[in-house]
Design a protein around this motif. Structure first.
Motif, PDB file in Angstrom:
ATOM      1  N   MET A   1       0.847  -1.205   0.000  1.00 14.43           N
ATOM      2  CA  MET A   1       0.000   0.000   0.000  1.00 14.43           C
ATOM      3  C   MET A   1       0.882   1.255   0.000  1.00 14.43           C
ATOM      4  O   MET A   1       1.919   1.272   0.646  1.00 14.43           O
ATOM      5  N   SER A   2       0.466   2.262  -0.736  1.00 12.48           N
ATOM      6  CA  SER A   2       1.241   3.497  -0.795  1.00 12.48           C
ATOM      7  C   SER A   2       0.668   4.515   0.195  1.00 12.48           C
ATOM      8  O   SER A   2      -0.472   4.972   0.043  1.00 12.48           O
ATOM      9  N   ARG A   3       1.480   4.862   1.184  1.00 10.05           N
ATOM     10  CA  ARG A   3       1.024   5.794   2.216  1.00 10.05           C
ATOM     11  C   ARG A   3       0.760   7.182   1.605  1.00 10.05           C
ATOM     12  O   ARG A   3      -0.201   7.857   1.951  1.00 10.05           O
ATOM     13  N   GLU A   4       1.640   7.562   0.669  1.00 16.65           N
ATOM     14  CA  GLU A   4       1.504   8.895   0.051  1.00 16.65           C
ATOM     15  C   GLU A   4       0.185   8.986  -0.728  1.00 16.65           C
ATOM     16  O   GLU A   4      -0.531   9.981  -0.649  1.00 16.65           O
ATOM     17  N   TYR A   5      -0.087   7.922  -1.462  1.00 24.52           N
ATOM     18  CA  TYR A   5      -1.298   7.931  -2.284  1.00 24.52           C
ATOM     19  C   TYR A   5      -2.551   7.896  -1.400  1.00 24.52           C
ATOM     20  O   TYR A   5      -3.533   8.603  -1.670  1.00 24.52           O
ATOM     21  N   LEU A   6      -2.478   7.109  -0.334  1.00 22.40           N
ATOM     22  CA  LEU A   6      -3.612   7.039   0.596  1.00 22.40           C
ATOM     23  C   LEU A   6      -3.847   8.416   1.235  1.00 22.40           C
ATOM     24  O   LEU A   6      -4.990   8.881   1.328  1.00 22.40           O
ATOM     25  N   ASN A   7      -2.768   9.032   1.605  1.00 20.50           N
ATOM     26  CA  ASN A   7      -2.833  10.366   2.192  1.00 20.50           C
ATOM     27  C   ASN A   7      -3.491  11.347   1.213  1.00 20.50           C
ATOM     28  O   ASN A   7      -4.361  12.155   1.589  1.00 20.50           O
ATOM     29  N   TYR A   8      -3.088  11.243  -0.043  1.00 19.81           N
ATOM     30  CA  TYR A   8      -3.677  12.111  -1.076  1.00 19.81           C
ATOM     31  C   TYR A   8      -5.182  11.863  -1.211  1.00 19.81           C
ATOM     32  O   TYR A   8      -5.980  12.806  -1.228  1.00 19.81           O
ATOM     33  N   LEU A   9      -5.548  10.584  -1.274  1.00 23.30           N
ATOM     34  CA  LEU A   9      -6.966  10.251  -1.456  1.00 23.30           C
ATOM     35  C   LEU A   9      -7.803  10.750  -0.281  1.00 23.30           C
ATOM     36  O   LEU A   9      -8.896  11.298  -0.471  1.00 23.30           O
ATOM     37  N   ILE A  10      -7.279  10.556   0.920  1.00 22.26           N
ATOM     38  CA  ILE A  10      -8.029  10.985   2.109  1.00 22.26           C
ATOM     39  C   ILE A  10      -8.216  12.501   2.095  1.00 22.26           C
ATOM     40  O   ILE A  10      -9.330  13.003   2.290  1.00 22.26           O
ATOM     41  N   ARG A  11      -7.127  13.210   1.816  1.00 23.31           N
ATOM     42  CA  ARG A  11      -7.228  14.668   1.838  1.00 23.31           C
ATOM     43  C   ARG A  11      -8.110  15.185   0.711  1.00 23.31           C
ATOM     44  O   ARG A  11      -8.822  16.179   0.867  1.00 23.31           O
ATOM     45  N   LYS A  12      -8.083  14.491  -0.401  1.00 25.03           N
ATOM     46  CA  LYS A  12      -8.882  14.914  -1.551  1.00 25.03           C
ATOM     47  C   LYS A  12     -10.385  14.746  -1.277  1.00 25.03           C
ATOM     48  O   LYS A  12     -11.203  15.571  -1.661  1.00 25.03           O
ATOM     49  N   ARG A  13     -10.737  13.645  -0.630  1.00 20.75           N
ATOM     50  CA  ARG A  13     -12.158  13.326  -0.461  1.00 20.75           C
ATOM     51  C   ARG A  13     -12.696  13.655   0.936  1.00 20.75           C
ATOM     52  O   ARG A  13     -13.865  13.361   1.211  1.00 20.75           O
ATOM     53  N   ALA A  14     -11.864  14.186   1.797  1.00 22.64           N
ATOM     54  CA  ALA A  14     -12.261  14.357   3.202  1.00 22.64           C
ATOM     55  C   ALA A  14     -13.578  15.123   3.350  1.00 22.64           C
ATOM     56  O   ALA A  14     -14.476  14.701   4.101  1.00 22.64           O
ATOM     57  N   VAL A  15     -13.705  16.219   2.639  1.00 23.39           N
ATOM     58  CA  VAL A  15     -14.891  17.070   2.804  1.00 23.39           C
ATOM     59  C   VAL A  15     -16.150  16.330   2.347  1.00 23.39           C
ATOM     60  O   VAL A  15     -17.167  16.302   3.057  1.00 23.39           O
ATOM     61  N   VAL A  16     -16.068  15.713   1.188  1.00 23.99           N
ATOM     62  CA  VAL A  16     -17.247  14.994   0.644  1.00 23.99           C
ATOM     63  C   VAL A  16     -17.633  13.841   1.570  1.00 23.99           C
ATOM     64  O   VAL A  16     -18.819  13.638   1.865  1.00 23.99           O
ATOM     65  N   LEU A  17     -16.612  13.104   2.037  1.00 21.00           N
ATOM     66  CA  LEU A  17     -16.902  11.962   2.916  1.00 21.00           C
ATOM     67  C   LEU A  17     -17.500  12.430   4.243  1.00 21.00           C
ATOM     68  O   LEU A  17     -18.443  11.818   4.754  1.00 21.00           O
ATOM     69  N   GLY A  18     -16.965  13.511   4.764  1.00 16.99           N
ATOM     70  CA  GLY A  18     -17.496  14.063   6.009  1.00 16.99           C
ATOM     71  C   GLY A  18     -18.951  14.466   5.853  1.00 16.99           C
ATOM     72  O   GLY A  18     -19.796  14.168   6.712  1.00 16.99           O
ATOM     73  N   PHE A  19     -19.244  15.092   4.722  1.00 24.10           N
ATOM     74  CA  PHE A  19     -20.615  15.519   4.451  1.00 24.10           C
ATOM     75  C   PHE A  19     -21.539  14.305   4.336  1.00 24.10           C
ATOM     76  O   PHE A  19     -22.636  14.281   4.910  1.00 24.10           O
ATOM     77  N   PHE A  20     -21.061  13.288   3.623  1.00 22.08           N
ATOM     78  CA  PHE A  20     -21.879  12.079   3.461  1.00 22.08           C
ATOM     79  C   PHE A  20     -22.123  11.400   4.812  1.00 22.08           C
ATOM     80  O   PHE A  20     -23.237  10.962   5.106  1.00 22.08           O
ATOM     81  N   ALA A  21     -21.067  11.345   5.627  1.00 18.49           N
ATOM     82  CA  ALA A  21     -21.198  10.711   6.950  1.00 18.49           C
ATOM     83  C   ALA A  21     -22.222  11.469   7.799  1.00 18.49           C
ATOM     84  O   ALA A  21     -23.045  10.857   8.500  1.00 18.49           O
ATOM     85  N   MET A  22     -22.201  12.784   7.708  1.00 16.54           N
ATOM     86  CA  MET A  22     -23.163  13.593   8.471  1.00 16.54           C
ATOM     87  C   MET A  22     -24.594  13.312   8.010  1.00 16.54           C
ATOM     88  O   MET A  22     -25.516  13.200   8.824  1.00 16.54           O
ATOM     89  N   CYS A  23     -24.760  13.213   6.706  1.00 16.47           N
ATOM     90  CA  CYS A  23     -26.100  12.915   6.153  1.00 16.47           C
ATOM     91  C   CYS A  23     -26.573  11.545   6.653  1.00 16.47           C
ATOM     92  O   CYS A  23     -27.728  11.385   7.074  1.00 16.47           O
ATOM     93  N   CYS A  24     -25.681  10.554   6.581  1.00 10.84           N
ATOM     94  CA  CYS A  24     -26.040   9.198   7.024  1.00 10.84           C
ATOM     95  C   CYS A  24     -26.395   9.201   8.506  1.00 10.84           C
ATOM     96  O   CYS A  24     -27.368   8.556   8.927  1.00 10.84           O
TER      97      CYS A  24
END
Lengths: 475, 293
Positions: free
Chosen positions: A1-24
């Motif tokens: 697993m690539s830590r850098e890539y995972l870090n990028y994905l998390i930071r890229k999607r953090a806002v959308v995922l947070g919003f979705f989690a709040m809705c759920c």
């Protein structure tokens, strides 16, 4: 697993995922709060599981869309990370997002409604079951989406595979309904076994309701997920990037899917045709749909000879199979009486007969004879004579089903065979029913009356007699 | 140094690269040219690790560019069709480069000023030229050892081209980077490249130092007292030949002095020698292989 890539994905999607989690979370709390306090946690938990399962199915379609565009594939496949690591990171991110979203919601729900209402053991079991299901859903959804070569095709192929188990179940049901005399039940079991999503939802529901979990079904779900891992390796790690925006012509994409659907539908039509219920307009409609499907696949309207040849081939194969099924009484299925799984097997018969002879059909429906014989499991020997009469009669009904012509007149009665747990129970299992041409002869009715109830009713006069009373009255 | 050996790549049954071999020295800018569909973009994508070659080898400083993540970190690839997700801005794209590459914030700021790019600009509403600038900007800020520009130089306005040229020159001087630029505007490429590679029918048709190659091909214009036939020049490697009466114009490969001596043997009354441009070199190389028809 690539830590850098995972870090990028998390930071890229953090806002959308947070919003979705709040809705759920909001929806789950609203669902939990709208009912009895005792079951609030369960309701909230089921809602959270359903929402995150939908996320696990849908999110891969967003996350992997870069694979299907040439420009984005250039950017993401040029990243300094190996394909294998990139794949593992993507899957870890997808699963992790769904899992974290679910766990956060569940912890909040437990704090609000669970303490004192749900045992910690059950809570942990639910978490484990849902997390396993989420992982399966992420793997399978990703795998299906990556079979295609464009975003649109990916969505189409996911939809096609989702409905494939249902199509298989409809095909098997049609085969039984049309080619197997007596069998008219819906084979939902097959659609469950072929559908990882249905298996996962059933697993989650069972765990929530505290019902026993089917271990083979759980193992089957895991087997599907492992198969998806193999598919993901083939379609991502070993993927030819140049496939992006090309026709989705891989083995498991349109070429196979279109023909499976065509074959299944043609087989259903063939079953109806050989059992004297043809609807030829449907063949024409199916052919048009087949050509449209080829257009969706190839992106151009054309009537190639190969389409005609394949369609004609499928038409021939399905009709030959259906005809063989008809001639062999559903490949022998019609003759087979399923072994009883319930405590009692019931033979339930009625026919409209003449008042003078209860063994003679009456087109005017003046008198109705009803027979009901309950045979407890293990006591078949005591009912041997009744079973012999009724089984011989069932065989006659089967022959009548296959011998009747398209213009045959209606049945004069019906023989039902089914299982039930208790004599007074109304829940029937393994229900077989046969239309009958000739009623059971009166002398056999007299013999059957020794094993169960034989009633004679007059629909017009609304009177009901036992067989002996009726014969006495008739004299 | 980039080393490519016997590279093969097919798309289905269509073979695009049929044994490409070449070497790019450190600090060199190579112009990769060829007719449309010859495999220039495919070659660049294979070097960048986007496509996987069917057979063959691509090594940068002795390390495989498909398997070696570390070496890929030092390759900047600018595609002919840059990808920008809907709603992304210049700033939002930075996250990818910060996470995955050796991204230099100071360089980014410096080059951003040079290219005149605003951080808050929406990428999706940008013009094609501006999008190319953004792609180039990010590619230049990751301390690459190899920069691959797939038609990224074409279409830049002269000032931007000049700025890019300056930046690349600086990078070559400071960090000894290698650059491969594919394109169709050979006049623009000639300005910046010191080496060239002509692809034709899936193989390298011609490859080498641009000045040297141009120095080895010249245009000759000569006139004779009486009409002369082409057979008179059978000893020359003629790439292009045209005759109008007693006047002959031809493009010949070979040392200028030797060719001049050969021509003098036929007693011309007039003999002029002219240099060829990169574009002419490309055209005559292709013409000599029957492409002009």
């Amino acid at each position: 697993m690539s830590r850098e890539y995972l870090n990028y994905l998390i930071r890229k999607r953090a806002v959308v995922l947070g919003f979705f989690a709040m809705c759920c979370l909001g929806i789950s709390i609203a669902w939990a709060a709208g009912g009895l306090a005792d079951t609030a946690m369960l309701r909230g938990s089921e809602t959270a599981a359903a929402l995150t399962m939908l996320m696990a199915i849908g999110f891969p379609l967003v996350q992997f869309s870069y694979v299907h565009r040439r420009s984005s594939a250039d950017r993401f496949f040029a990243l300094p990370v190996s394909r294998e690591k990139q794949l593992v990171t993507e899957i870890a991110f997808l699963f992790g997002s769904c899992a974290v979203c679910y766990l956060v919601i569940m912890c909040i729900l437990y704090a609000m409604y669970g303490i004192g209402h749900m045992a910690a053991g059950q809570f942990l079991l639910i978490l484990a079951a849902v997390l396993l299901s989420l992982l399966e859903a992420v793997l399978i959804s990703s795998c299906l989406y990556l079979i295609a070569n464009s975003v649109f095709d990916g969505i189409m192929i996911c939809a096609a595979y989702t409905f494939l188990p249902l199509t298989a179940a409809v095909t098997v049901t049609t085969f039984h309904g049309s080619l197997v005399a007596g069998d008219h039940g819906y084979s939902s079991g097959l659609s469950y076994l072929l559908s990882p999503a249905a298996l996962a939802f059933r697993f989650i529901t069972s765990v929530h309701n505290g019902e026993p979990v089917s271990v083979p079904e759980v193992l089957l779900g895991i087997a599907y997920a492992l198969l998806a891992c193999f598919g993901l390796y083939r379609n991502y790690a070993e993927r030819k990037t140049e496939r992006a925006e090309q026709l989705s012509d891989s083995l498991f994409a349109y070429p196979v899917i279109i023909n499976i659907y065509a074959a299944a539908t043609l087989f259903c039509l063939a079953c109806d045709t050989v059992s004297h219920r043809p609807d030829f307009i449907l063949y024409l409609i199916l052919f048009v749909v087949y050509i449209i499907a080829q257009f969706v696949y190839k992106r151009k309207i054309e009537l190639k000879p190969v389409y005609l040849a394949v369609f004609a081939g499928l038409l021939a194969v399905t009709h030959i199979t259906a005809y063989a099924g008809w001639k062999t009484h559903g490949f022998g299925e019609a003759e087979r009486l399923p072994l009883p799984t319930e405590n009692i097997r019931t033979y339930d018969y009625y026919a409209y007969v003449t008042p003078e002879d209860l063994g003679k059909a009456d087109p005017e429906y003046r008198v109705c004879v009803r027979v009901m014989i309950n045979i407890p499991r293990g006591k078949e020997a005591s009912y041997r004579e009744a079973i012999d009469i009724l089984e011989a009669y069932r065989k006659k009904a089967i022959d009548w089903y296959y011998e009747r012509s398209a213009d045959s007149t209606g049945d004069t009665g019906r023989l039902n065979v089914y299982g039930k747990q208790a004599e007074n129970s109304y829940d029937m299992t393994g229900h077989l029913w046969y239309g009958v041409k000739e009623p059971i002869p009166e002398k056999d009715l007299i013999r059957l009356s020794e094993y169960g109830s034989v009633q004679v009713e007059s629909p017009v006069l609304e009177e009901s007699y036992s067989l002996s009373q009726y014969i006495e009255k008739r004299r | 140094m980039l080393r490519i050996e016997n590279l093969h790549k097919s798309f289905g049954t269509a073979a695009v690269l049929k044994g490409v071999s070449m070497t790019v020295n450190d600090g060199s800018i190579v112009g990769l040219v060829g007719v449309n569909g010859v495999g220039k973009s495919t070659l660049l994508r294979i070097i960048a690790g986007v496509y996987r070659a069917d057979t063959g080898m691509v090594q940068l400083n002795g390390r495989d560019t498909w398997y070696d993540e570390e070496i890929r970190r030092s390759i900047a690839f600018v595609s002919d069709e840059p990808y920008y997700p809907a709603g992304s801005t210049v700033a939002s794209l930075r996250l990818l480069y910060q996470s995955m590459y050796d991204f230099d914030e100071a360089l980014f700021e410096e080059y951003r000023q040079i290219f005149g790019i605003d951080l808050k600009m929406s990428l999706t509403s940008m013009s094609k030229g501006m999008k190319k600038r953004v792609s180039l900007l990010y590619a230049l800020c990751i301390h690459p050892k190899l920069i691959l520009l797939d038609e990224a130089y074409d279409g830049l306005e002269p000032l931007a081209r000049l700025r890019l040229k300056k930046i690349l020159s600086g990078m070559i001087e400071d960090e000894n980077v290698s650059v491969i630029i594919s394109g169709h505007n050979l006049r623009e490429l000639e300005d910046i490249c010191d080496a060239f590679c002509i692809l034709e029918d899936g193989v390298v048709l011609s490859y080498g130092d641009l000045l040297e190659s141009k120095g080895n091909v010249h245009k000759y214009q000569a006139a004779w007292v009486s009409e002369i036939t082409r057979e008179a020049f059978s000893g020359l490697d003629i790439l292009h030949y045209e005759q109008e009466g007693r006047v002959v114009r031809m493009v010949v490969r070979g040392s200028e002095e030797q060719v001049r001596e050969e021509l003098k043997k036929t007693d011309p009354v007039l003999l002029d020698v002219l240099p060829v441009s990169f574009e002419e070199l490309f055209l005559y190389e292709l013409e000599s292989r029957g492409y002009a028809e």
